[in-house]
Design a protein around this motif. Sequence first.
Motif, PDB file in Angstrom:
ATOM      1  N   GLY A  68     -27.326  15.820  28.830  1.00  0.00           N
ATOM      2  CA  GLY A  68     -28.216  16.921  29.192  1.00  0.00           C
ATOM      3  C   GLY A  68     -27.556  17.888  30.152  1.00  0.00           C
ATOM      4  O   GLY A  68     -27.679  19.108  30.008  1.00  0.00           O
ATOM      5  N   SER A  69     -26.849  17.360  31.151  1.00  0.00           N
ATOM      6  CA  SER A  69     -26.141  18.219  32.100  1.00  0.00           C
ATOM      7  C   SER A  69     -25.071  19.037  31.389  1.00  0.00           C
ATOM      8  O   SER A  69     -24.887  20.238  31.675  1.00  0.00           O
ATOM      9  N   TRP A 116     -29.914  11.862  29.224  1.00  0.00           N
ATOM     10  CA  TRP A 116     -30.406  13.070  29.875  1.00  0.00           C
ATOM     11  C   TRP A 116     -29.462  13.521  30.985  1.00  0.00           C
ATOM     12  O   TRP A 116     -29.144  14.705  31.091  1.00  0.00           O
ATOM     13  N   SER A 117     -29.009  12.586  31.819  1.00  0.00           N
ATOM     14  CA  SER A 117     -28.207  12.971  32.984  1.00  0.00           C
ATOM     15  C   SER A 117     -26.795  13.413  32.617  1.00  0.00           C
ATOM     16  O   SER A 117     -26.244  14.314  33.256  1.00  0.00           O
ATOM     17  N   TYR A 151     -35.619  18.416  31.336  1.00  0.00           N
ATOM     18  CA  TYR A 151     -34.563  17.694  32.049  1.00  0.00           C
ATOM     19  C   TYR A 151     -35.002  17.369  33.478  1.00  0.00           C
ATOM     20  O   TYR A 151     -34.876  16.231  33.938  1.00  0.00           O
TER      21      TYR A 151
END
Length: 420
Positions: A93-94, A89-90, A165
């Motif tokens: 996702g970013s 995600w981090s 997110y």
Amino acid sequence: MFKCFFPRPNLFFPSAIVWIILCTIIWFWIGEDIASLIGINFQGSDDPIIGLGYFVTPKFIWFYIYYLLSSLIFAFFWIRFFPHRWQYWSILGSSLIIFSTYFGVQVSVAINNWRRPFFDNIQSALGGDSTVVSQDLYILMLIFAQIAFIALAVFVLTRFFVSHYIFRWRTAMNFYYTGHWNKLRNVEGAAQRVQEDTMRFASIMEGLGVSIIDAVMTLIAFLPVLLALSEYVTVLPLFGEIPAPLLNAAIFWSLFGTILLAVVGIKLPGLEFRNQRVEASLRKELVYGEDDENRASPQSISQLFANVRKNYFRLYFHYLYFNVARSFYLQADNIFAYLILIPTIIAGKITFGILQQILTAFSQVSNSFQYIVNAWPTIIELLSIFKRLQTFEATLSGKSISKIEYINDDKIEGSISDEK
């Protein structure tokens, strides 16, 4: 706030910036040469493409490939050497949020390319030009509808993903802080900081984070557009002829507004922080009063509420002159672009379509530079939350807590006269 969601943030964020700069240099330096090696040719007409074809040019296709490869290389390094629970995600996702935001900005560029032929045709038709027929305008409006549909889809999907997110980020913060509850439970308003402040931090970051990425991407996309349109404007009021007049005017006006509001609003973050503190003290005493009849007495509640009132009155006073300055600037901003274009309009050097392109590009660039101006009230709220959560960070790391945590509520310096 950050290490619970990002792997080693002190190293992650600087490395991300360095990697972005390196990839950007490679893109502009030898990106075209690399593309030619894999059979992608950029050669073609320099005229802007009107419609959905703008997004499938060879240059765009190569950008999609290049961005994907760059993101995967960066993600592989961090996932391989610094594994983290929230790494997908981090990191990925970013990267996806940055790409979708950039694509959304390119939709705005496509619409700006559409403005010239559409408004030039309108100007010609209003001037009695018989070569412009209704079918031309209908086709251009259909093209606009197609681009607008893409814009709508990108906006909705981006917001949907960002919401998930940000909630994952809040989840990471929540379980990180509750996992150290034995150390944090004695911090004033600890329960509120875990539940409410993490929730507010997440909700603000949902809008503010995407906005700052959008501002940066808008500058990257529209600065070349505004620079190209500067060839139609040679003279500015008062300054006369200067290089890249539109670009320089946008930078000057935006910096002026940013510095102005940063100066007049400098006290607001601290006051917002204190406001959360006095509100938490009142709430805490009322909660104790639910179970203990000796707590939440009228005298104690009166004193705590007096602190709340005192801080709110200070906030009202400082927001008074801040809102005056902000409102005056934003109202002047509505006509600033027209003001600097008056000599060009009077000289008849541009068409109505070019005028619309200039106004749109100037607005996009100036609004991006004015990010702090437009988002300052939200930034103030985020800073106050950041200060509160930073107390957790200081407690866990054994560092000294900010002096503002020790200010007595009944000695908050300065006040506006009490209610009569």
